[in-house]
Scaffold this active site. Structure first.
Site, short mmCIF file in Angstrom:
data_model
loop_
_atom_site.label_atom_id
_atom_site.label_comp_id
_atom_site.label_asym_id
_atom_site.label_seq_id
_atom_site.Cartn_x
_atom_site.Cartn_y
_atom_site.Cartn_z
N GLU A 93 56.16 81.47 64.13
CA GLU A 93 54.74 81.61 64.45
C GLU A 93 53.94 80.35 64.14
O GLU A 93 52.80 80.20 64.60
CB GLU A 93 54.15 82.80 63.69
CG GLU A 93 54.57 84.16 64.21
CD GLU A 93 53.97 84.47 65.58
OE1 GLU A 93 52.97 83.85 65.95
OE2 GLU A 93 54.53 85.33 66.27
N GLU A 124 75.54 89.05 54.67
CA GLU A 124 74.78 88.73 53.46
C GLU A 124 75.68 88.53 52.25
O GLU A 124 75.28 87.91 51.27
CB GLU A 124 73.76 89.83 53.17
CG GLU A 124 74.34 91.15 52.72
CD GLU A 124 73.25 92.16 52.40
OE1 GLU A 124 73.10 92.48 51.22
OE2 GLU A 124 72.55 92.60 53.34
#
EC number: 4.2.1.126
Length: 321
Positions: A93, A124
Site C-alpha cells: 500500500e 512457518e
C-alpha cells in the site's frame, strides 16, 4: 504430515497468551447474534489500549527505519500466516500512497507469494528457509519479524542471519514473553491477551499488528517528507480517484481553484511538489522546480521534512504554516 512423539511434546510445550482460553467468551456458542457481536467488539476495544502501551517502542522503531532508509538500506517485513500477510498488505500500500516500493519496503511471506491466498503447510516451521531469506539482507537494512507467538521458526531464521550481517532487527508480537524478543534491537510486544476464539490470532492479535504497522509506516513516511502538513504529496495517480485526490490536495493546501490547480499540475508534468510550491509562492513552474531541487526531503529538517516550506520561503519570503 505425520509427527513423532518428540514433535508433539515440543508443540504442546509452546505457550502464548493468544493460545489461552478467554474467561469472558466461554459461552459464545450459546449467544444470540447481537450479544455475540457485542462481546467480540468489547474484546476488540481493549486492543487500542494495548497498542497505546507500546508507543515508545514503536517510536524507536520509526527512528531506526528512517535511519536505515537514509543510509540506503531497506525495511524488510518477515512473517508467516496472518502476521506475514499483514506485512505484505502494509508494504504494497505504500506504493500508490507514497510512491515507495520495494526499493525501500519489502515484505517476505513464509511459503512465498502463493501463501498470500492459500496456507502453505509447514512453511512457518522452516527455519532454514528463513536463514536463506536472511542471506539476502545487508548491514544497512532493518528487518522486522512479524509473529503473534513471537517464536515462529521461519522468522527466527531470518532474524538470526540478519543479526550476523549487522542489520538492525525488530520484532512485532502479541506475546509479552516472546522468545525472539531477547535478541532483537527493538521489541514491540502488544499484550492483547486470549482471543475470543482460542488461538484465532486473525482477531485481536492481527488487529493489534495492523494498528502498529499502520502507525509505524505512516510515521516513517511523514518523517521522510512524504507529506506536507497532513496531505499526501507523493500519491501515484494511477486511477481516476487518485488523480482527483491529487488536485483536491492542491486545492486544500493552497485555497486556489480546482481548475487552476489542475492547470499548474499539468504544467509541472505531474510533479506534485513542484505544483504545490508554485501555487503557494505564486510563481512559475520553472522557478518552483529550482526551489524544490534546493530543498530535497530531509528527515533531519525537523520543522519541514518535505522541504516545501523552505522552498516557498526562498521564492517569496513568506512562512507557510
Amino acid at each position: 504430515m505425520s509427527r513423532t512423539d518428540n514433535d508433539w511434546r515440543e508443540v504442546i510445550g509452546l505457550r502464548s497468551p493468544t493460545e489461552e482460553r478467554n474467561p469472558r467468551t466461554g459461552a459464545i456458542d450459546q449467544l444470540p447474534a447481537r450479544e455475540l457481536v457485542d462481546l467480540v467488539m468489547a474484546e476488540d476495544r481493549a486492543v487500542l489500549d494495548a497498542v497505546a502501551a507500546v508507543a515508545d517502542a514503536v517510536a524507536e522503531l520509526v527512528e531506526r527505519a528512517v535511519a536505515a532508509l537514509a543510509a540506503g538500506g531497506r525495511v524488510h517485513y518477515v512473517g508467516s500466516g496472518t502476521s506475514g500477510r499483514l506485512g505484505v498488505l502494509d508494504a504494497v500500500e505504500l506504493l500508490p500512497t507514497y510512491d515507495v516500493g520495494e526499493e525501500a519496503f519489502r515484505a517476505h511471506l513464509a511459503g512465498g507469494e502463493g501463501a498470500m491466498m492459500l496456507a502453505v503447510e509447514g512453511a512457518e516451521d522452516d527455519v532454514d528457509a528463513g536463514r536463506a531469506l536472511g542471506s539476502q539482507f545487508t548491514g544497512r537494512d532493518l528487518v522486522v519479524g512479524l509473529t503473534a507467538s513471537g517464536r515462529t521458526p521461519f522468522v527466527a531464521g531470518a532474524l538470526e542471519v540478519a543479526r550476523s550481517l549487522g542489520a538492525g532487527t525488530a520484532l512485532l508480537s502479541t506475546n509479552p514473553g516472546a522468545p525472539l524478543a531477547a535478541d532483537v534491537d527493538v521489541a514491540v510486544l502488544v499484550d492483547t491477551g486470549p482471543e475470543v476464539v482460542t488461538g484465532s490470532t486473525r482477531m485481536k492479535a492481527a488487529t493489534a499488528q495492523k494498528l502498529v504497522l499502520n502507525t509505524f509506516s505512516t510515521a516513517v513516511m511523514v518523517r521522510l517528507g512524504k507529506t506536507f502538513s497532513n496531505l499526501m504529496i507523493e500519491v501515484r495517480p494511477t486511477n481516476q480517484k487518485l488523480r482527483a485526490r491529487t488536485v483536491r490536495m492542491l486545492v486544500q493546501a493552497t485555497g486556489r481553484e480546482p481548475a487552476r490547480c489542475a492547470e499548474v499540475l499539468e504544467e509541472a508534468g505531474g510533479r506534485v511538489r513542484v505544483a504545490l510550491v508554485a501555487l503557494l509562492a505564486g510563481t512559475d513552474v520553472a522557478a518552483a522546480a529550482d526551489a524544490v531541487a534546493g530543498f530535497p526531503p530531509d528527515p533531519d529538517r525537523a520543522d519541514d521534512p518535505a522541504g516545501v516550506r523552505s522552498a516557498v520561503a526562498t521564492l517569496d519570503g513568506t512562512t507557510v504554516p
